[in-house]
Design a protein around this motif. Structure first.
Motif, PDB file in Angstrom:
ATOM      1  N   LEU A 266      18.803  55.108  39.194  1.00 36.02           N
ATOM      2  CA  LEU A 266      17.520  55.094  38.492  1.00 36.02           C
ATOM      3  C   LEU A 266      17.125  56.507  38.089  1.00 36.02           C
ATOM      4  O   LEU A 266      17.125  57.427  38.910  1.00 36.02           O
ATOM      5  N   GLY A 267      16.769  56.657  36.835  1.00 35.97           N
ATOM      6  CA  GLY A 267      16.329  57.951  36.333  1.00 35.97           C
ATOM      7  C   GLY A 267      15.720  57.758  34.964  1.00 35.97           C
ATOM      8  O   GLY A 267      15.151  56.704  34.664  1.00 35.97           O
ATOM      9  N   THR A 268      15.805  58.760  34.111  1.00 39.11           N
ATOM     10  CA  THR A 268      15.349  58.614  32.723  1.00 39.11           C
ATOM     11  C   THR A 268      16.017  57.390  32.105  1.00 39.11           C
ATOM     12  O   THR A 268      15.376  56.559  31.466  1.00 39.11           O
ATOM     13  N   ALA A 269      17.325  57.304  32.303  1.00 42.88           N
ATOM     14  CA  ALA A 269      18.086  56.097  31.980  1.00 42.88           C
ATOM     15  C   ALA A 269      18.481  55.438  33.290  1.00 42.88           C
ATOM     16  O   ALA A 269      18.308  56.007  34.364  1.00 42.88           O
ATOM     17  N   GLU A 270      19.003  54.232  33.215  1.00 42.61           N
ATOM     18  CA  GLU A 270      19.419  53.496  34.406  1.00 42.61           C
ATOM     19  C   GLU A 270      20.837  52.993  34.188  1.00 42.61           C
ATOM     20  O   GLU A 270      21.205  52.613  33.074  1.00 42.61           O
ATOM     21  N   ALA A 271      21.634  53.018  35.249  1.00 42.86           N
ATOM     22  CA  ALA A 271      23.011  52.527  35.157  1.00 42.86           C
ATOM     23  C   ALA A 271      23.296  51.613  36.329  1.00 42.86           C
ATOM     24  O   ALA A 271      23.026  51.964  37.481  1.00 42.86           O
ATOM     25  N   VAL A 272      23.846  50.440  36.031  1.00 39.51           N
ATOM     26  CA  VAL A 272      24.299  49.502  37.044  1.00 39.51           C
ATOM     27  C   VAL A 272      25.814  49.603  37.104  1.00 39.51           C
ATOM     28  O   VAL A 272      26.487  49.530  36.063  1.00 39.51           O
ATOM     29  N   MET A 273      26.362  49.788  38.301  1.00 36.95           N
ATOM     30  CA  MET A 273      27.789  50.089  38.455  1.00 36.95           C
ATOM     31  C   MET A 273      28.437  49.164  39.469  1.00 36.95           C
ATOM     32  O   MET A 273      27.907  48.976  40.573  1.00 36.95           O
ATOM     33  N   VAL A 274      29.580  48.614  39.080  1.00 40.00           N
ATOM     34  CA  VAL A 274      30.318  47.675  39.932  1.00 40.00           C
ATOM     35  C   VAL A 274      31.780  48.097  39.975  1.00 40.00           C
ATOM     36  O   VAL A 274      32.451  48.095  38.932  1.00 40.00           O
ATOM     37  N   PRO A 275      32.310  48.482  41.137  1.00 41.86           N
ATOM     38  CA  PRO A 275      33.745  48.786  41.227  1.00 41.86           C
ATOM     39  C   PRO A 275      34.575  47.525  41.030  1.00 41.86           C
ATOM     40  O   PRO A 275      34.236  46.448  41.537  1.00 41.86           O
ATOM     41  N   ALA A 276      35.666  47.668  40.278  1.00 41.56           N
ATOM     42  CA  ALA A 276      36.566  46.547  40.015  1.00 41.56           C
ATOM     43  C   ALA A 276      37.994  46.976  40.315  1.00 41.56           C
ATOM     44  O   ALA A 276      38.337  48.163  40.252  1.00 41.56           O
ATOM     45  N   ALA A 277      38.826  45.990  40.622  1.00 36.74           N
ATOM     46  CA  ALA A 277      40.212  46.287  40.977  1.00 36.74           C
ATOM     47  C   ALA A 277      41.047  46.663  39.765  1.00 36.74           C
ATOM     48  O   ALA A 277      42.044  47.385  39.893  1.00 36.74           O
ATOM     49  N   ALA A 278      40.659  46.194  38.580  1.00 36.37           N
ATOM     50  CA  ALA A 278      41.463  46.428  37.382  1.00 36.37           C
ATOM     51  C   ALA A 278      40.554  46.535  36.167  1.00 36.37           C
ATOM     52  O   ALA A 278      39.421  46.027  36.179  1.00 36.37           O
ATOM     53  N   PRO A 279      41.013  47.187  35.093  1.00 39.83           N
ATOM     54  CA  PRO A 279      40.195  47.280  33.876  1.00 39.83           C
ATOM     55  C   PRO A 279      39.948  45.910  33.272  1.00 39.83           C
ATOM     56  O   PRO A 279      40.789  45.015  33.383  1.00 39.83           O
ATOM     57  N   PRO A 280      38.803  45.718  32.625  1.00 42.63           N
ATOM     58  CA  PRO A 280      38.531  44.439  31.956  1.00 42.63           C
ATOM     59  C   PRO A 280      39.272  44.357  30.634  1.00 42.63           C
ATOM     60  O   PRO A 280      39.765  45.360  30.111  1.00 42.63           O
ATOM     61  N   GLY A 281      39.354  43.156  30.082  1.00 40.38           N
ATOM     62  CA  GLY A 281      39.891  43.008  28.737  1.00 40.38           C
ATOM     63  C   GLY A 281      38.986  43.711  27.745  1.00 40.38           C
ATOM     64  O   GLY A 281      37.757  43.597  27.835  1.00 40.38           O
ATOM     65  N   PRO A 282      39.551  44.470  26.780  1.00 39.28           N
ATOM     66  CA  PRO A 282      38.708  45.224  25.850  1.00 39.28           C
ATOM     67  C   PRO A 282      37.707  44.364  25.089  1.00 39.28           C
ATOM     68  O   PRO A 282      36.546  44.748  24.941  1.00 39.28           O
ATOM     69  N   ARG A 283      38.124  43.196  24.629  1.00 36.67           N
ATOM     70  CA  ARG A 283      37.213  42.376  23.833  1.00 36.67           C
ATOM     71  C   ARG A 283      36.021  41.895  24.661  1.00 36.67           C
ATOM     72  O   ARG A 283      34.875  41.949  24.204  1.00 36.67           O
ATOM     73  N   ALA A 284      36.292  41.466  25.898  1.00 35.25           N
ATOM     74  CA  ALA A 284      35.202  40.998  26.755  1.00 35.25           C
ATOM     75  C   ALA A 284      34.246  42.132  27.077  1.00 35.25           C
ATOM     76  O   ALA A 284      33.024  41.955  27.073  1.00 35.25           O
ATOM     77  N   ALA A 285      34.779  43.320  27.357  1.00 36.44           N
ATOM     78  CA  ALA A 285      33.931  44.460  27.684  1.00 36.44           C
ATOM     79  C   ALA A 285      33.097  44.887  26.483  1.00 36.44           C
ATOM     80  O   ALA A 285      31.905  45.214  26.618  1.00 36.44           O
ATOM     81  N   LEU A 286      33.700  44.896  25.308  1.00 39.62           N
ATOM     82  CA  LEU A 286      32.959  45.270  24.102  1.00 39.62           C
ATOM     83  C   LEU A 286      31.842  44.285  23.805  1.00 39.62           C
ATOM     84  O   LEU A 286      30.742  44.673  23.400  1.00 39.62           O
ATOM     85  N   ASP A 287      32.123  42.996  23.992  1.00 38.60           N
ATOM     86  CA  ASP A 287      31.091  41.991  23.749  1.00 38.60           C
ATOM     87  C   ASP A 287      29.895  42.193  24.677  1.00 38.60           C
ATOM     88  O   ASP A 287      28.758  41.903  24.304  1.00 38.60           O
ATOM     89  N   LEU A 288      30.154  42.677  25.895  1.00 42.14           N
ATOM     90  CA  LEU A 288      29.076  42.925  26.851  1.00 42.14           C
ATOM     91  C   LEU A 288      28.439  44.300  26.674  1.00 42.14           C
ATOM     92  O   LEU A 288      27.357  44.556  27.209  1.00 42.14           O
ATOM     93  N   GLY A 289      29.115  45.198  25.974  1.00 44.86           N
ATOM     94  CA  GLY A 289      28.566  46.533  25.782  1.00 44.86           C
ATOM     95  C   GLY A 289      28.701  47.429  26.993  1.00 44.86           C
ATOM     96  O   GLY A 289      27.940  48.382  27.151  1.00 44.86           O
ATOM     97  N   ILE A 290      29.665  47.143  27.863  1.00 44.78           N
ATOM     98  CA  ILE A 290      29.820  47.937  29.072  1.00 44.78           C
ATOM     99  C   ILE A 290      30.933  48.967  28.896  1.00 44.78           C
ATOM    100  O   ILE A 290      31.706  48.912  27.943  1.00 44.78           O
ATOM    101  N   THR A 291      30.999  49.903  29.818  1.00 46.14           N
ATOM    102  CA  THR A 291      32.086  50.866  29.836  1.00 46.14           C
ATOM    103  C   THR A 291      32.923  50.661  31.091  1.00 46.14           C
ATOM    104  O   THR A 291      32.454  50.073  32.076  1.00 46.14           O
ATOM    105  N   ALA A 292      34.162  51.147  31.041  1.00 50.76           N
ATOM    106  CA  ALA A 292      35.064  51.071  32.184  1.00 50.76           C
ATOM    107  C   ALA A 292      35.475  52.494  32.529  1.00 50.76           C
ATOM    108  O   ALA A 292      36.333  53.082  31.871  1.00 50.76           O
ATOM    109  N   ASP A 293      34.827  53.067  33.520  1.00 51.68           N
ATOM    110  CA  ASP A 293      35.052  54.454  33.916  1.00 51.68           C
ATOM    111  C   ASP A 293      35.983  54.523  35.117  1.00 51.68           C
ATOM    112  O   ASP A 293      36.056  53.575  35.909  1.00 51.68           O
TER     113      ASP A 293
END
Length: 479
Positions: free
Chosen positions: A242-269
């Motif tokens: 929480l700050g000026t902006a807010e970020a929700v972060m979830v660790p995952a075992a593997a990268p998501p499919g690009p199309r699904a991630a783009l549709d959701l507007g999320i990033t994979a860091d």
């Protein structure tokens, strides 16, 4: 106990603090973030000096963290060629749109979508409009990188910051030469990544309050550092910064499919230790929304006085307010990207006062976070056991009461005044060692009011119906 320094270069403030080995704050200094590199370096150096004076001793290590995307081109002598180029700077929007024509391939390499805030879009804009800047640029330095460079004379970065340039391939652990070539650059123009506990170098002589040779590390991107300090380190955990902006972060075992991630507007860091993928859904106007409303309600007061008045404004507010707020002051990035989306309020009537308006905004951010977390966990295929919350808004009791009632998983709050700054200090304390040995900051379980939670379940359904309903374009771009 040692004194360990954390430096957090934020969008709104530069924070410098000394912490002990448990993360307990010994002294802190907070200043508005300057817009230029010399001012930023002076603010950090002054903060280190003031903290050393208050504690009566120098730090034994310094950890630097901060915002990503914001950076500055440096010449061969390390001098800035421009003021800081901010992530909020709209330049690069046209170039980002051009990059987005092949957005699936771009995401598959970088884990990010093309937006104006990314450095690659800014470099393309400079190549097109101010080519002399890039021609004279020996190095690009992100804001945390530039601070560490000023402290040590060495220029490095961290992978979690490099990943935000839109020109880095986390799978290869290297910058992508093809993407950089679009702006006429090569990998040798960007700082090489170092691990979070790998010293960039020793502090240069002449820094007041800092012994020459004191190890300096770039701890990583502020959200990633806060998550690590809060114990969000593996699948099943989730973090809410929480700050000026807010970020929700979830660790995952593997990268998501690009199309699904783009549709959701999320990033994979990359995660801070590089072992997992961190799925991130951002809200650009969390604290910023409250700042804006307070400025409208108390226009003649200073920012400090407005926040001092906040407890009184919220004191008699009955929850839930009955107002459904979409908190999109600057558009929506995730989980349903819509850059034209703007703030809307439904259910507001003459019986509501200023406190209700502020509380409704808080409710809106919390309801949005619930939506984001649900989408992230579904994409990651994980069940979240707990949500660790940290950042400036933990100091607002009503915000935490709403957060606990709205959240699906149990909420644990990190009560440290600045978990990100403390995390950077703790990571610096393990310079040359193992990131796994960095202790987790103390956390407190937030009590959940069952009746209020039931009421917010109904509000959440209303919020989703509103947030997913088609809207005409809002804002200046519609006129």
């Amino acid at each position: 106990m040692r004194a360990l320094a954390g430096v957090d270069v934020g969008t709104t403030h530069v924070k410098v603090a000394f912490h002990d080995d448990t993360g307990r704050c010994l002294a802190e200094d907070r200043r508005p973030t300057p817009r230029d590199l010399p001012g930023l370096v002076a603010a950090v150096a002054g903060g280190l000096r003031r903290c050393a004076e208050r504690t009566g001793r120098p730090p034994e290590a310094i950890g630097v963290t901060g915002m990503a995307e914001t950076g500055v081109p440096l010449d061969a002598g390390g001098r800035p060629l421009t003021p800081l180029i901010w992530w909020t700077d709209p330049r690069g929007a046209e170039e980002a749109a051009e990059l987005a024509r092949d957005e699936v391939a771009l995401f598959a390499v970088t884990g990010h979508r093309a937006t104006a805030k990314t450095p690659l879009a800014k470099w393309l804009w400079l190549r097109r409009h101010e080519p002399a800047v890039l021609d004279g640029m020996r190095w690009w330095a992100g804001a945390p990188d530039a601070v560490a460079h000023a402290l040590t004379g060495a220029l490095r970065t961290h992978e979690t910051l490099a990943a935000r340039t839109l020109a880095y391939d986390p799978a290869k652990g290297a910058y992508d030469a093809g993407l950089l070539a679009l702006a006429g650059l090569g990998p040798d123009r960007l700082p090489p990544p170092a691990h979070a506990v790998e010293p960039v170098g020793g502090a240069v002589a002449g820094l007041d309050g800092v012994a020459a040779g004191t190890p300096v590390v770039i701890a990583g991107h502020d959200h990633a550092v806060g998550c690590w300090a809060a114990g969000v380190r593996r699948p099943g955990d989730a973090g809410d910064s929480l700050g000026t902006a807010e970020a929700v972060m979830v660790p995952a075992a593997a990268p998501p499919g690009p199309r699904a991630a783009l549709d959701l507007g999320i990033t994979a860091d990359p995660s801070l230790d590089g072992r997992h993928v961190m799925l991130v859904g951002g809200l650009s106007s969390s604290g910023a929304l409250l700042d804006w409303l307070l400025a409208l309600l108390l226009p003649s007061s200073s920012a400090a006085d407005r926040y001092a008045a906040l407890p009184g404004l919220l004191e008699d507010v009955a929850l839930p307010t009955g107002v459904i707020a979409e908190p999109y002051l600057r558009g929506r990035a995730a989980p349903a990207p819509d850059p034209g989306r703007r703030v809307t309020l439904s259910g507001l009537d003459a019986g509501h006062g200023p406190g209700d308006l502020l509380a409704a905004a808080i409710e809106g951010t919390c309801l949005h976070t619930r939506w984001t977390l649900a989408e992230l966990t579904a994409l990651a295929g994980t069940e979240v056991r707990r949500l660790a919350v940290f950042g400036g808004q933990v100091r607002v009791p009503l915000w935490m009461r709403v957060k606990a009632a709205v959240s699906a998983p149990p909420v644990e709050v990190v009560p440290a005044g600045d978990a990100v700054c403390a995390g950077a200090a703790l990571i610096a304390g393990h310079a040359g060692g193992s990131l796994d040995d960095v202790p987790v900051l103390p956390r407190e379980a937030l009590p959940r009011d069952p009746a209020l939670a039931t009421a917010y379940d109904a509000a959440y359904e209303r919020f989703l119906a509103s947030a997913t309903a088609p809207r005409p374009p809002y804002g200046r771009e519609a006129r």
